[in-house]
Design an enzyme around this catalytic site. Structure first.
Site, PDB file in Angstrom:
ATOM      1  N   SER A 107       4.919  10.523   4.016  1.00 32.04           N
ATOM      2  CA  SER A 107       4.983   9.933   2.663  1.00 32.04           C
ATOM      3  C   SER A 107       5.961  10.702   1.785  1.00 32.04           C
ATOM      4  O   SER A 107       6.106  11.924   1.922  1.00 32.04           O
ATOM      5  CB  SER A 107       3.584   9.993   2.038  1.00 32.04           C
ATOM      6  OG  SER A 107       3.647   9.811   0.647  1.00 32.04           O
ATOM      7  N   TYR A 130       8.794   5.839  -1.890  1.00 32.19           N
ATOM      8  CA  TYR A 130       8.382   5.260  -3.169  1.00 32.19           C
ATOM      9  C   TYR A 130       9.640   5.183  -4.015  1.00 32.19           C
ATOM     10  O   TYR A 130      10.355   6.195  -4.145  1.00 32.19           O
ATOM     11  CB  TYR A 130       7.372   6.172  -3.878  1.00 32.19           C
ATOM     12  CG  TYR A 130       5.946   5.992  -3.428  1.00 32.19           C
ATOM     13  CD1 TYR A 130       5.382   4.731  -3.294  1.00 32.19           C
ATOM     14  CD2 TYR A 130       5.136   7.102  -3.185  1.00 32.19           C
ATOM     15  CE1 TYR A 130       4.057   4.576  -2.900  1.00 32.19           C
ATOM     16  CE2 TYR A 130       3.815   6.953  -2.789  1.00 32.19           C
ATOM     17  CZ  TYR A 130       3.291   5.686  -2.656  1.00 32.19           C
ATOM     18  OH  TYR A 130       1.981   5.528  -2.269  1.00 32.19           O
ATOM     19  N   THR A 156       7.824   1.129   0.232  1.00 32.37           N
ATOM     20  CA  THR A 156       6.545   0.636  -0.297  1.00 32.37           C
ATOM     21  C   THR A 156       6.818  -0.272  -1.496  1.00 32.37           C
ATOM     22  O   THR A 156       7.424   0.134  -2.483  1.00 32.37           O
ATOM     23  CB  THR A 156       5.646   1.827  -0.684  1.00 32.37           C
ATOM     24  OG1 THR A 156       5.371   2.553   0.517  1.00 32.37           O
ATOM     25  CG2 THR A 156       4.338   1.361  -1.298  1.00 32.37           C
ATOM     26  N   LYS A 252       6.764  -2.482   3.163  1.00 29.92           N
ATOM     27  CA  LYS A 252       5.307  -2.247   3.250  1.00 29.92           C
ATOM     28  C   LYS A 252       4.615  -2.756   1.986  1.00 29.92           C
ATOM     29  O   LYS A 252       5.074  -2.492   0.874  1.00 29.92           O
ATOM     30  CB  LYS A 252       5.058  -0.740   3.397  1.00 29.92           C
ATOM     31  CG  LYS A 252       3.597  -0.335   3.381  1.00 29.92           C
ATOM     32  CD  LYS A 252       3.441   1.143   3.714  1.00 29.92           C
ATOM     33  CE  LYS A 252       1.995   1.541   3.857  1.00 29.92           C
ATOM     34  NZ  LYS A 252       1.330   1.791   2.579  1.00 29.92           N
ATOM     35  N   HIS A 276      -2.303  -1.509   0.566  1.00 23.69           N
ATOM     36  CA  HIS A 276      -2.349  -0.081   0.251  1.00 23.69           C
ATOM     37  C   HIS A 276      -3.762   0.484   0.496  1.00 23.69           C
ATOM     38  O   HIS A 276      -4.247   1.340  -0.237  1.00 23.69           O
ATOM     39  CB  HIS A 276      -1.927   0.144  -1.206  1.00 23.69           C
ATOM     40  CG  HIS A 276      -1.093   1.380  -1.409  1.00 23.69           C
ATOM     41  ND1 HIS A 276       0.272   1.365  -1.541  1.00 23.69           N
ATOM     42  CD2 HIS A 276      -1.461   2.686  -1.505  1.00 23.69           C
ATOM     43  CE1 HIS A 276       0.710   2.595  -1.724  1.00 23.69           C
ATOM     44  NE2 HIS A 276      -0.314   3.422  -1.696  1.00 23.69           N
TER      45      HIS A 276
HETATM   46  C1  FMN Z   1      -5.343   9.027   0.773  1.00 19.62           C
HETATM   47  C2  FMN Z   1      -4.320   7.944   0.911  1.00 19.62           C
HETATM   48  C3  FMN Z   1      -3.024   8.167   0.463  1.00 19.62           C
HETATM   49  C4  FMN Z   1      -2.065   7.167   0.602  1.00 19.62           C
HETATM   50  N1  FMN Z   1      -0.760   7.431   0.236  1.00 19.62           N
HETATM   51  C5  FMN Z   1       0.197   6.502   0.457  1.00 19.62           C
HETATM   52  C6  FMN Z   1       1.562   6.803   0.223  1.00 19.62           C
HETATM   53  O1  FMN Z   1       1.909   7.911  -0.181  1.00 19.62           O
HETATM   54  N2  FMN Z   1       2.472   5.821   0.447  1.00 19.62           N
HETATM   55  C7  FMN Z   1       2.117   4.571   0.899  1.00 19.62           C
HETATM   56  O2  FMN Z   1       2.976   3.704   1.070  1.00 19.62           O
HETATM   57  N3  FMN Z   1       0.833   4.291   1.188  1.00 19.62           N
HETATM   58  C8  FMN Z   1      -0.119   5.212   0.995  1.00 19.62           C
HETATM   59  N4  FMN Z   1      -1.420   4.939   1.312  1.00 19.62           N
HETATM   60  C9  FMN Z   1      -1.755   3.660   1.969  1.00 19.62           C
HETATM   61  C10 FMN Z   1      -1.634   3.810   3.483  1.00 19.62           C
HETATM   62  O3  FMN Z   1      -0.293   3.951   3.873  1.00 19.62           O
HETATM   63  C11 FMN Z   1      -2.201   2.578   4.214  1.00 19.62           C
HETATM   64  O4  FMN Z   1      -1.629   1.422   3.674  1.00 19.62           O
HETATM   65  C12 FMN Z   1      -3.733   2.507   4.113  1.00 19.62           C
HETATM   66  O5  FMN Z   1      -4.315   3.783   4.176  1.00 19.62           O
HETATM   67  C13 FMN Z   1      -4.287   1.654   5.244  1.00 19.62           C
HETATM   68  O6  FMN Z   1      -5.648   1.495   5.133  1.00 19.62           O
HETATM   69  P1  FMN Z   1      -6.731   2.384   5.939  1.00 19.62           P
HETATM   70  O7  FMN Z   1      -6.809   3.685   5.218  1.00 19.62           O
HETATM   71  O8  FMN Z   1      -7.971   1.577   5.837  1.00 19.62           O
HETATM   72  O9  FMN Z   1      -6.222   2.538   7.351  1.00 19.62           O
HETATM   73  C14 FMN Z   1      -2.415   5.913   1.166  1.00 19.62           C
HETATM   74  C15 FMN Z   1      -3.716   5.694   1.613  1.00 19.62           C
HETATM   75  C16 FMN Z   1      -4.668   6.701   1.487  1.00 19.62           C
HETATM   76  C17 FMN Z   1      -6.057   6.448   1.991  1.00 19.62           C
END
Ligand code: FMN
Length: 387
Positions: A107, A130, A156, A252, A276
């Site tokens: 990320s 981002y 994203t 995404k 997300h």
């Molecule tokens: C703690 C956390 C931090 C996340 N940070 C980002 C991020 O920095 N960039 C991003 O595109 N998605 C981020 N996401 C979303 C994840 O990339 C992903 O879409 C999501 O976790 C998928 O769902 P799941 O946790 O049920 O597998 C984050 C998700 C979580 C749980």
């Protein structure tokens, strides 16, 4: 890891080992958590069609993601603050996925830097962007990711404003963070985590500190973050990014077939159907429910991935049956990391692989590439919903 058979087992261990504020940062969705819960629950609308009397010896789970072979059709999703679930978290998760033969995505808001992860791994990893207001920072970030060998960029699309997670506000994890006595208590109650952190390479967003103009310390970092998410970001800005990136690009955060159509028209390599992890628009469709509509629109023209709510190989199998080219996981590997560092991430991947392998066998399939809608009954899919 003994007695760890499911992602729930890893989650229970993570809850005991990670300070509450960081555990809840992972295990929460925005506002009421409706979409967060639906991401997992909606998998139960899909039922398998078990077939018997088929020779299922020597099953194959490998596939190609954007031209590169993966051992199973799974990648680790980008997660900000991953390095707060466990010291050096991004490095450990990247190493575990490299050993397993699947991609890791770093990320923009990681704790360890692009260069830290590149130094600790031998295979190219994926990078997530981002889009921030500071364009010089973005250009530099893209160039750093390419110099580090990142071969796939995820842009994203669903975070140019922030969905509110009540738990983060309560825990003081908003920008700027509010440090309280309870934080110290939480950290002291997790001594193993705390000791690891004392030895960790990084404690702040290392892709930003020392790279964005004026952000030389953690104090300046928080005001920079608070003002940087760019609510003017639109499809028109994508060309500017694409001109600076030589590798493949996935968009995404796609949930609507009209947006998938746009991604196809603009010639991107693929999309990730995602909300997300239920952390942005509460009340949006779950990813697994949106998936078949996006596949109908774009599946023959680009690679369609999905993430959100995957907690087992059965879930992966259902997504593939509905036409996903591959899937990504966020929280499951974070729970593994919190539970036991690299070994915990590896255990998470083993659970996913083994249950996927056995599930395709029960469906009477030998090759992962042969899964299709013939293998399931989707109890909720109604073609007219997006008309
Ligand atoms: C703690 C956390 C931090 C996340 N940070 C980002 C991020 O920095 N960039 C991003 O595109 N998605 C981020 N996401 C979303 C994840 O990339 C992903 O879409 C999501 O976790 C998928 O769902 P799941 O946790 O049920 O597998 C984050 C998700 C979580 C749980």
């Amino acid at each position: 890891m003994k007695n760890v058979f499911s992602i729930d087992d890893l989650q229970n261990l993570a809850k005991k080992r990670v300070p509450k504020m960081f555990y809840e940062y992972a295990d929460s969705g925005s506002w009421s958590g409706e979409t967060y819960k639906a991401n997992q629950n909606d998998f139960s609308n899909i039922k398998f069609r078990q077939r018997v009397g088929v020779n299922i010896e020597n099953r194959s789970l490998s596939k190609t993601f954007l031209g590169k072979e993966v051992s199973i059709p799974l990648a680790l999703a980008p997660t900000g603050l991953c390095g707060m679930q466990h010291s050096d978290g991004e490095i450990l998760a990247a190493q575990a996925s490299e050993d397993f033969g699947i991609p890791f995505t770093l990320s923009t808001m990681s704790i360890c830097s692009i260069e830290d992860v590149a130094k600790a791994t031998t295979q190219p990893f994926w990078f997530q962007l981002y889009v921030m207001k500071d364009k010089a920072f973005i250009s530099n970030l893209l160039s750093r990711a390419q110099s580090a060998g990142c071969n796939v960029l995820q842009i994203t699309m669903d975070l140019n404003i922030l969905g509110q997670r009540h738990a983060d506000v309560r825990n003081g994890l908003s920008a700027p963070p509010k440090f309280k006595l309870s934080h110290i208590k939480q950290i002291l109650s997790r001594p193993k985590w705390a000791l690891g952190m004392l030895k960790a390479k990084r404690h702040f967003f290392a892709n930003v500190v020392g790279h964005a103009e004026g952000v030389t310390d953690s104090g300046a970092l928080w005001s920079w973050i608070a003002e940087q998410f760019d609510s003017t970001f639109s499809w028109d800005d994508l060309d500017w990014i694409r001109n600076q990136w030589k590798g493949k690009i996935l968009l995404k955060g796609i949930l609507d077939p009209n947006d998938a159509k746009k991604a196809v028209e603009l010639g991107f390599d693929g999309v990730i159907v995602s909300n997300h992890g239920g952390r942005q628009l509460d009340g949006a469709l779950s990813s697994i429910s949106a998936l078949p509509y996006i596949v109908d629109e774009a599946g023959k023209k680009m690679e369609v991935y999905m993430d959100g709510g995957i907690r087992s190989g059965q879930d992966i199998c259902k997504a593939l049956c509905l036409g996903a080219h591959g899937v990504l996981i966020g929280r499951p590997f974070l729970y593994g990391l919190g539970a036991n560092g690299k070994a915990g991430v590896t255990r998470c991947l083993e659970i996913m692989r083994d249950s996927l392998d056995e599930s395709i066998g029960f469906l009477g399939e030998k090759n992962i590439n042969d899964l299709s809608r013939k293998n399931i009954l989707d109890m909720s899919y109604k073609k007219e919903i997006f008309n």
